[in-house]
Design a protein around this motif. Structure first.
Motif, mmCIF file in Angstrom:
data_model
loop_
_atom_site.group_PDB
_atom_site.id
_atom_site.type_symbol
_atom_site.label_atom_id
_atom_site.label_comp_id
_atom_site.label_asym_id
_atom_site.label_seq_id
_atom_site.Cartn_x
_atom_site.Cartn_y
_atom_site.Cartn_z
ATOM 1 N N TRP A 1 -7.897 -6.089 -3.295
ATOM 2 C CA TRP A 1 -7.920 -6.485 -4.696
ATOM 3 C C TRP A 1 -6.780 -7.448 -4.957
ATOM 4 C CZ3 TRP A 1 -7.680 -1.528 -2.890
ATOM 5 C CH2 TRP A 1 -6.455 -0.872 -2.961
ATOM 6 N N GLU A 2 -6.999 -8.332 -5.952
ATOM 7 C CA GLU A 2 -6.047 -9.408 -6.238
ATOM 8 C C GLU A 2 -4.701 -8.907 -6.733
ATOM 9 O OE1 GLU A 2 -8.001 -12.053 -8.919
ATOM 10 O OE2 GLU A 2 -9.037 -13.097 -7.305
ATOM 11 N N ASN A 3 -4.684 -7.942 -7.621
ATOM 12 C CA ASN A 3 -3.439 -7.441 -8.187
ATOM 13 C C ASN A 3 -2.793 -6.489 -7.179
ATOM 14 O OD1 ASN A 3 -1.348 -6.780 -9.829
ATOM 15 N ND2 ASN A 3 -2.589 -5.908 -11.462
ATOM 16 N N TYR A 4 -2.281 -7.068 -6.101
ATOM 17 C CA TYR A 4 -1.814 -6.256 -4.975
ATOM 18 C C TYR A 4 -0.591 -5.410 -5.288
ATOM 19 C CZ TYR A 4 1.441 -10.129 -4.391
ATOM 20 O OH TYR A 4 2.392 -11.084 -4.606
ATOM 21 N N GLU A 5 0.090 -5.667 -6.403
ATOM 22 C CA GLU A 5 1.222 -4.808 -6.773
ATOM 23 C C GLU A 5 0.743 -3.433 -7.223
ATOM 24 O OE1 GLU A 5 1.282 -7.869 -8.805
ATOM 25 O OE2 GLU A 5 2.584 -9.012 -7.492
ATOM 26 N N GLN A 6 -0.510 -3.340 -7.618
ATOM 27 C CA GLN A 6 -1.070 -2.084 -8.101
ATOM 28 C C GLN A 6 -1.685 -1.289 -6.949
ATOM 29 O OE1 GLN A 6 -1.026 -0.824 -11.232
ATOM 30 N NE2 GLN A 6 0.254 -2.560 -11.818
ATOM 31 N N ALA A 7 -1.338 -0.033 -6.907
ATOM 32 C CA ALA A 7 -1.973 0.852 -5.930
ATOM 33 C C ALA A 7 -3.414 1.072 -6.360
ATOM 34 C CB ALA A 7 -1.232 2.186 -5.871
ATOM 35 N N GLY A 8 -4.263 1.320 -5.408
ATOM 36 C CA GLY A 8 -5.666 1.565 -5.710
ATOM 37 C C GLY A 8 -6.165 2.777 -4.957
ATOM 38 N N THR A 9 -7.284 3.282 -5.376
ATOM 39 C CA THR A 9 -7.922 4.411 -4.721
ATOM 40 C C THR A 9 -9.362 4.037 -4.412
ATOM 41 O OG1 THR A 9 -6.548 5.970 -5.924
ATOM 42 C CG2 THR A 9 -8.543 6.835 -4.958
ATOM 43 N N VAL A 10 -9.803 4.343 -3.211
ATOM 44 C CA VAL A 10 -11.159 4.022 -2.789
ATOM 45 C C VAL A 10 -11.859 5.314 -2.400
ATOM 46 C CG1 VAL A 10 -12.537 2.839 -1.047
ATOM 47 C CG2 VAL A 10 -10.526 1.728 -2.005
ATOM 48 N N LYS A 11 -13.079 5.470 -2.881
ATOM 49 C CA LYS A 11 -13.926 6.594 -2.493
ATOM 50 C C LYS A 11 -15.241 5.997 -2.017
ATOM 51 C CE LYS A 11 -16.099 9.227 -5.490
ATOM 52 N NZ LYS A 11 -16.419 10.234 -6.517
ATOM 53 N N LEU A 12 -15.623 6.317 -0.791
ATOM 54 C CA LEU A 12 -16.850 5.785 -0.205
ATOM 55 C C LEU A 12 -17.777 6.962 0.068
ATOM 56 C CD1 LEU A 12 -17.711 2.912 1.174
ATOM 57 C CD2 LEU A 12 -17.425 4.244 3.232
ATOM 58 N N THR A 13 -19.020 6.857 -0.376
ATOM 59 C CA THR A 13 -20.010 7.907 -0.132
ATOM 60 C C THR A 13 -21.055 7.360 0.826
ATOM 61 O OG1 THR A 13 -19.661 8.757 -2.365
ATOM 62 C CG2 THR A 13 -21.629 9.508 -1.203
ATOM 63 N N SER A 14 -21.222 8.037 1.947
ATOM 64 C CA SER A 14 -22.170 7.586 2.963
ATOM 65 C C SER A 14 -23.596 7.914 2.534
ATOM 66 C CB SER A 14 -21.863 8.277 4.293
ATOM 67 O OG SER A 14 -22.314 9.619 4.258
ATOM 68 N N PRO A 15 -24.573 7.315 3.210
ATOM 69 C CA PRO A 15 -25.976 7.629 2.897
ATOM 70 C C PRO A 15 -26.305 9.116 3.049
ATOM 71 C CG PRO A 15 -25.871 5.654 4.213
ATOM 72 C CD PRO A 15 -24.483 6.232 4.186
ATOM 73 N N SER A 16 -25.570 9.823 3.918
ATOM 74 C CA SER A 16 -25.817 11.255 4.093
ATOM 75 C C SER A 16 -25.139 12.091 3.022
ATOM 76 C CB SER A 16 -25.338 11.705 5.478
ATOM 77 O OG SER A 16 -23.923 11.659 5.539
ATOM 78 N N GLY A 17 -24.313 11.438 2.182
ATOM 79 C CA GLY A 17 -23.635 12.160 1.108
ATOM 80 C C GLY A 17 -22.193 12.532 1.408
ATOM 81 N N LYS A 18 -21.716 12.271 2.628
ATOM 82 C CA LYS A 18 -20.326 12.574 2.956
ATOM 83 C C LYS A 18 -19.415 11.615 2.193
ATOM 84 C CE LYS A 18 -16.953 13.080 6.620
ATOM 85 N NZ LYS A 18 -16.678 13.110 8.035
ATOM 86 N N VAL A 19 -18.349 12.166 1.605
ATOM 87 C CA VAL A 19 -17.405 11.369 0.830
ATOM 88 C C VAL A 19 -16.152 11.119 1.668
ATOM 89 C CG1 VAL A 19 -15.957 11.319 -1.228
ATOM 90 C CG2 VAL A 19 -18.259 12.277 -1.349
ATOM 91 N N TYR A 20 -15.771 9.846 1.750
ATOM 92 C CA TYR A 20 -14.554 9.439 2.435
ATOM 93 C C TYR A 20 -13.550 9.017 1.375
ATOM 94 C CZ TYR A 20 -17.493 9.229 6.591
ATOM 95 O OH TYR A 20 -18.344 9.541 7.607
ATOM 96 N N SER A 21 -12.386 9.649 1.374
ATOM 97 C CA SER A 21 -11.319 9.303 0.431
ATOM 98 C C SER A 21 -9.997 9.794 1.007
ATOM 99 C CB SER A 21 -11.564 9.935 -0.939
ATOM 100 O OG SER A 21 -11.423 11.339 -0.866
ATOM 101 N N LYS A 22 -8.905 9.333 0.426
ATOM 102 C CA LYS A 22 -7.574 9.749 0.887
ATOM 103 C C LYS A 22 -7.420 11.264 0.748
ATOM 104 C CE LYS A 22 -3.498 8.440 2.333
ATOM 105 N NZ LYS A 22 -3.315 7.960 3.678
#
Length: 87
Positions: free
Chosen positions: A37-58
């Motif tokens: 993301w452009e505003n790199y000074e800001q921390a971000g959180t990403v959550k990815l959900t796979s087609p099987s429904g498994k959630v990937y996050s920190k």
């Protein structure tokens, strides 16, 4: 702006929080998603959900998710494939 890179597919997203569905157009046996993301000074959180429904996050899969100011990397490795589902 957030950019999501999957393979060499770059998807610009303009929002502080958004949900994006990506159809990669083919099956992959392994995948790593790189989000910036452009505003790199800001921390971000990403959550990815796979087609099987498994959630990937920190929180849920800390060994597979790296988050820093301006970027996140999600290594989904080899996701269990379901018939009719693309990763």
């Amino acid at each position: 702006m957030v950019a999501i890179v999957a393979g060499w597919l770059v998807l610009p997203v303009h929002a502080a929080e958004t949900e994006v569905t990506i159809d990669l157009g083919r099956e992959y046996t392994e995948a790593v998603f790189y989000v910036t993301w452009e505003n790199y000074e800001q921390a971000g959180t990403v959550k990815l959900t796979s087609p099987s429904g498994k959630v990937y996050s920190k929180d849920k899969t800390p060994d597979q998710v790296y988050e820093a100011n301006g970027e996140a990397i999600v290594n989904v490795g080899k996701e269990k494939k379901e018939p009719g589902r693309l990763w």
